[in-house]
Motif scaffolding. Structure first.
Motif, short mmCIF file in Angstrom:
data_model
loop_
_atom_site.label_atom_id
_atom_site.label_comp_id
_atom_site.label_asym_id
_atom_site.label_seq_id
_atom_site.Cartn_x
_atom_site.Cartn_y
_atom_site.Cartn_z
N LYS A 42 -4.87 -12.37 -4.34
CA LYS A 42 -4.15 -11.11 -4.55
C LYS A 42 -2.96 -11.30 -5.49
O LYS A 42 -2.65 -10.39 -6.29
CB LYS A 42 -3.67 -10.56 -3.20
CG LYS A 42 -3.02 -9.20 -3.30
CD LYS A 42 -2.60 -8.66 -1.93
CE LYS A 42 -3.81 -8.32 -1.10
NZ LYS A 42 -3.41 -7.65 0.17
N PHE A 43 -2.30 -12.45 -5.43
CA PHE A 43 -1.18 -12.67 -6.34
C PHE A 43 -1.65 -12.66 -7.78
O PHE A 43 -0.95 -12.16 -8.67
CB PHE A 43 -0.49 -14.01 -6.02
CG PHE A 43 0.69 -14.32 -6.87
CD1 PHE A 43 1.76 -13.42 -6.97
CD2 PHE A 43 0.76 -15.50 -7.60
CE1 PHE A 43 2.87 -13.71 -7.78
CE2 PHE A 43 1.87 -15.79 -8.42
CZ PHE A 43 2.91 -14.90 -8.50
N GLY A 44 -2.82 -13.20 -8.07
CA GLY A 44 -3.36 -13.15 -9.42
C GLY A 44 -3.63 -11.72 -9.86
O GLY A 44 -3.44 -11.36 -11.04
N VAL B 37 -2.06 -6.80 -13.10
CA VAL B 37 -1.65 -5.40 -13.16
C VAL B 37 -0.26 -5.29 -13.81
O VAL B 37 -0.02 -4.40 -14.65
CB VAL B 37 -1.67 -4.77 -11.76
CG1 VAL B 37 -1.05 -3.37 -11.78
CG2 VAL B 37 -3.09 -4.69 -11.23
N ALA B 38 0.65 -6.16 -13.42
CA ALA B 38 2.00 -6.12 -14.01
C ALA B 38 1.95 -6.39 -15.50
O ALA B 38 2.70 -5.76 -16.29
CB ALA B 38 2.90 -7.15 -13.31
N THR B 39 1.09 -7.33 -15.96
CA THR B 39 0.96 -7.64 -17.38
C THR B 39 0.46 -6.42 -18.14
O THR B 39 0.97 -6.08 -19.23
CB THR B 39 0.00 -8.81 -17.59
OG1 THR B 39 0.52 -9.95 -16.88
CG2 THR B 39 -0.14 -9.14 -19.05
N ALA C 294 3.50 -3.15 -9.31
CA ALA C 294 2.18 -3.76 -9.36
C ALA C 294 1.72 -4.16 -7.97
O ALA C 294 0.56 -3.98 -7.59
CB ALA C 294 2.19 -4.96 -10.28
N THR C 295 2.67 -4.65 -7.14
CA THR C 295 2.32 -5.03 -5.76
C THR C 295 1.88 -3.80 -4.97
O THR C 295 0.90 -3.83 -4.22
CB THR C 295 3.53 -5.70 -5.09
OG1 THR C 295 3.90 -6.86 -5.85
CG2 THR C 295 3.18 -6.10 -3.67
N GLU C 296 2.57 -2.66 -5.15
CA GLU C 296 2.21 -1.42 -4.44
C GLU C 296 0.82 -0.94 -4.87
O GLU C 296 0.03 -0.48 -4.00
CB GLU C 296 3.27 -0.36 -4.75
CG GLU C 296 3.03 0.94 -3.99
CD GLU C 296 4.09 2.00 -4.33
OE1 GLU C 296 3.93 3.16 -3.86
OE2 GLU C 296 5.04 1.70 -5.07
N VAL C 297 0.53 -1.04 -6.14
CA VAL C 297 -0.77 -0.57 -6.62
C VAL C 297 -1.91 -1.45 -6.06
O VAL C 297 -2.94 -0.93 -5.59
CB VAL C 297 -0.79 -0.58 -8.16
CG1 VAL C 297 -2.21 -0.33 -8.67
CG2 VAL C 297 0.15 0.47 -8.71
N VAL C 298 -1.72 -2.76 -6.09
CA VAL C 298 -2.77 -3.67 -5.59
C VAL C 298 -2.97 -3.46 -4.09
O VAL C 298 -4.11 -3.48 -3.60
CB VAL C 298 -2.41 -5.13 -5.90
CG1 VAL C 298 -3.38 -6.09 -5.22
CG2 VAL C 298 -2.43 -5.36 -7.41
N GLU C 299 -1.88 -3.26 -3.37
CA GLU C 299 -2.02 -3.01 -1.92
C GLU C 299 -2.80 -1.72 -1.67
O GLU C 299 -3.60 -1.65 -0.74
CB GLU C 299 -0.61 -2.91 -1.29
CG GLU C 299 0.14 -4.23 -1.26
CD GLU C 299 -0.48 -5.22 -0.29
OE1 GLU C 299 -1.28 -4.79 0.58
OE2 GLU C 299 -0.18 -6.43 -0.41
#
Length: 283
Positions: A168-170, A175-177, A275-280
């Motif tokens: 998930k960190f990847g 997403v942030a990039t 980006a963390t909110e979107v991936v979650e």
């Protein structure tokens, strides 16, 4: 016998023996028109009179008619049947004739029913049903202030990371990039008119950089057609990240800069929370 015998005298006095012969001769000599006979006396004359002859004929006719009627009455009960029985006999006879007529027209032997032919499967019946089209995945609800188009592109990045078993960190780094490089929009390049022939959502002018990650065909990331596909661009980023030794222990901005080699290496850190909110939301 003596001629003076009274019996002979009576016979002689009654009537000459030749009288009948003479009368017959007289009648024949008269010719076609006979002369009327003189009226006779005694019982014979009475029988030949006209009124008595009519009465006698009438009586005889009545006797004969009565005898015939008596005979008919005697024979009627034996020859003539009552009306009801006669009607019943005639009905029974009609039924017998009808039954015989049906027996003659019916087939002498029962005909066995012909077997029902097995229906030959038609082309339409043997045709396999068309496979159902897979239902389109429901578009994710935008979060973190993204538009629907931006959220759809973020989902593509996350789905490709799942296929490659990226942690998930990847996915958060990827997403942030994309948020920093293209604001999660699929960019074509004004420098490369070819890129505008493919589906795109914006046009940039940073050299020949295209797609979600602004990868340059001239740097060997892929062809213009390949990099304009969001799924291909995300896969190219993940494969480059997985080749960085210890990327999981790096900060988000260091890991992203190692892959992108950007002129602004610290710019990626600002997108980490979103980006963390979107991936979650997508996982």
């Amino acid at each position: 016998m003596h001629p003076d015998d009274p019996s002979d005298q009576k016979l002689t006095a009654a009537e000459p023996t030749t009288g009948s012969t003479e009368r017959a001769s007289t009648e024949r000599t008269i010719g076609r028109h006979r002369a009327p006979e003189p009226p006779r006396r005694g019982a014979r004359a009475v029988l030949t009179s006209t009124p008595l002859r009519v009465a006698l004929a009438t009586g005889v006719s009545c006797c004969l008619g009565f005898a015939a009627y008596a005979g008919v009455r005697d024979d009627t009960p034996e020859r003539k049947e009552p009306l009801a029985e006669a009607v019943a006999d005639r009905a029974a006879l009609a039924d017998q004739r009808a039954s015989r007529s049906l027996e003659r027209t019916a087939s002498p032997t029962p005909v066995s029913p012909s077997p029902t032919p097995t229906p030959t499967p038609t082309r339409a019946a043997t045709k396999k049903p068309a496979p159902k089209k897979p239902a389109k995945p429901r578009r994710p609800k935008p979060v973190a202030g993204l538009t629907q188009a931006q959220m759809d592109n973020a989902k593509v990045i996350v789905d490709v990371g799942r296929d490659l078993d990226v942690p998930k960190f990847g996915m958060i780094i990827a997403v942030a990039t994309a948020m920093q490089e293209s604001t999660l929009l699929n960019y074509a390049s004004g420098v490369l008119p070819e890129s505008q022939d493919y589906p795109h959502q914006a046009i940039g002018w940073d050299h020949d950089s295209v797609g979600l990650f602004q990868q340059r065909p001239s740097s060997g990331w892929g062809t213009v057609a390949e990099l304009m596909r969001p799924a291909f661009a995300a896969r190219a980023f993940y494969l480059a990240l997985l080749e960085v030794p210890g990327w999981q222990d790096m900060s988000l901005t260091v890991a992203a800069q190692t892959v992108q080699v950007s002129a602004f290496p610290d710019a990626y850190a600002q997108h980490e929370d979103r980006a963390t909110e979107v991936v979650e939301a997508l996982t």
